[in-house]
Scaffold this motif. Structure first.
Motif, mmCIF file in Angstrom:
data_model
loop_
_atom_site.group_PDB
_atom_site.id
_atom_site.type_symbol
_atom_site.label_atom_id
_atom_site.label_comp_id
_atom_site.label_asym_id
_atom_site.label_seq_id
_atom_site.Cartn_x
_atom_site.Cartn_y
_atom_site.Cartn_z
ATOM 1 N N MET A 1 3.944 -4.435 -14.540
ATOM 2 C CA MET A 1 4.581 -5.675 -14.174
ATOM 3 C C MET A 1 4.789 -5.721 -12.671
ATOM 4 O O MET A 1 5.145 -4.721 -12.074
ATOM 5 C CB MET A 1 5.953 -5.768 -14.832
ATOM 6 N N LEU A 2 4.589 -6.897 -12.090
ATOM 7 C CA LEU A 2 4.843 -7.063 -10.658
ATOM 8 C C LEU A 2 6.263 -7.560 -10.429
ATOM 9 O O LEU A 2 6.754 -8.427 -11.168
ATOM 10 C CB LEU A 2 3.874 -8.074 -10.055
ATOM 11 N N PHE A 3 6.889 -7.023 -9.393
ATOM 12 C CA PHE A 3 8.224 -7.442 -8.984
ATOM 13 C C PHE A 3 8.224 -7.647 -7.476
ATOM 14 O O PHE A 3 7.531 -6.947 -6.742
ATOM 15 C CB PHE A 3 9.276 -6.380 -9.313
ATOM 16 N N MET A 4 9.039 -8.588 -7.026
ATOM 17 C CA MET A 4 9.335 -8.752 -5.597
ATOM 18 C C MET A 4 10.803 -8.404 -5.437
ATOM 19 O O MET A 4 11.665 -9.031 -6.067
ATOM 20 C CB MET A 4 9.087 -10.185 -5.134
ATOM 21 N N ASP A 5 11.072 -7.380 -4.645
ATOM 22 C CA ASP A 5 12.479 -7.081 -4.403
ATOM 23 C C ASP A 5 12.869 -7.544 -3.008
ATOM 24 O O ASP A 5 12.025 -7.681 -2.130
ATOM 25 C CB ASP A 5 12.827 -5.622 -4.702
ATOM 26 N N VAL A 6 14.146 -7.854 -2.872
ATOM 27 C CA VAL A 6 14.661 -8.428 -1.632
ATOM 28 C C VAL A 6 15.852 -7.596 -1.165
ATOM 29 O O VAL A 6 16.805 -7.385 -1.912
ATOM 30 C CB VAL A 6 15.111 -9.896 -1.837
ATOM 31 N N TYR A 33 7.574 8.097 -11.234
ATOM 32 C CA TYR A 33 8.217 7.061 -12.042
ATOM 33 C C TYR A 33 7.230 5.995 -12.522
ATOM 34 O O TYR A 33 7.642 4.969 -13.052
ATOM 35 C CB TYR A 33 9.351 6.406 -11.247
ATOM 36 N N GLY A 34 5.938 6.210 -12.303
ATOM 37 C CA GLY A 34 4.936 5.235 -12.737
ATOM 38 C C GLY A 34 4.997 3.929 -11.958
ATOM 39 O O GLY A 34 4.694 2.865 -12.488
ATOM 40 N N VAL A 35 5.383 4.011 -10.688
ATOM 41 C CA VAL A 35 5.603 2.842 -9.837
ATOM 42 C C VAL A 35 4.590 2.873 -8.688
ATOM 43 O O VAL A 35 4.189 3.947 -8.235
ATOM 44 C CB VAL A 35 7.050 2.870 -9.278
ATOM 45 N N ARG A 36 4.180 1.684 -8.239
ATOM 46 C CA ARG A 36 3.319 1.579 -7.058
ATOM 47 C C ARG A 36 3.873 0.505 -6.135
ATOM 48 O O ARG A 36 3.823 -0.679 -6.461
ATOM 49 C CB ARG A 36 1.879 1.204 -7.447
ATOM 50 N N TYR A 37 4.419 0.919 -5.013
ATOM 51 C CA TYR A 37 4.846 -0.048 -3.998
ATOM 52 C C TYR A 37 3.588 -0.506 -3.264
ATOM 53 O O TYR A 37 2.885 0.297 -2.666
ATOM 54 C CB TYR A 37 5.889 0.560 -3.048
ATOM 55 N N LEU A 38 3.279 -1.803 -3.346
ATOM 56 C CA LEU A 38 2.006 -2.344 -2.878
ATOM 57 C C LEU A 38 2.041 -2.848 -1.443
ATOM 58 O O LEU A 38 1.062 -2.690 -0.711
ATOM 59 C CB LEU A 38 1.565 -3.478 -3.805
ATOM 60 N N ASP A 54 4.539 -2.760 -8.269
ATOM 61 C CA ASP A 54 4.032 -2.732 -9.639
ATOM 62 C C ASP A 54 4.801 -1.620 -10.335
ATOM 63 O O ASP A 54 4.704 -0.449 -9.936
ATOM 64 C CB ASP A 54 2.528 -2.438 -9.617
ATOM 65 N N ALA A 55 5.604 -1.984 -11.335
ATOM 66 C CA ALA A 55 6.479 -1.013 -11.991
ATOM 67 C C ALA A 55 6.607 -1.351 -13.476
ATOM 68 O O ALA A 55 6.470 -2.511 -13.863
ATOM 69 C CB ALA A 55 7.855 -1.018 -11.332
#
Length: 82
Positions: A1-6, A33-38, A54-55
């Motif tokens: 899943m894609l996320f935008m954090d602020v 953690y199976g995460v990819r900061y893009l 992508d997390a």
């Protein structure tokens, strides 16, 4: 899943180099953690940072930030690339 954090407020005195260093720390931490900061964007004028990640879930994205450098996002939104 894609996320935008602020991140609504850069720490006092922080600039683009500090954000780049924090992003590098995310990249070193994310795999466990199976995460990819893009990508990330810095709005120096308003002191905000935006991170595309992508997390598996929002908590995993927060966990990487928390462990890598302690700067957890103020907001996180699921997004769909269009």
């Amino acid at each position: 899943m894609l996320f935008m954090d602020v991140h609504n407020h850069l720490p006092e005195g922080a600039g683009p180099k500090d954000v780049a260093d924090a992003h590098a720390a995310d990249l070193r931490t994310q795999e466990q953690y199976g995460v990819r900061y893009l990508n990330y964007w810095v709005d120096e004028k308003d002191g905000k940072v935006f991170c595309l990640v992508d997390a598996p879930d929002a908590e995993s994205a927060h966990r990487v930030h928390r462990e890598a450098h302690g700067l957890v996002a103020d907001e996180i939104y699921p997004v769909v690339q269009g």
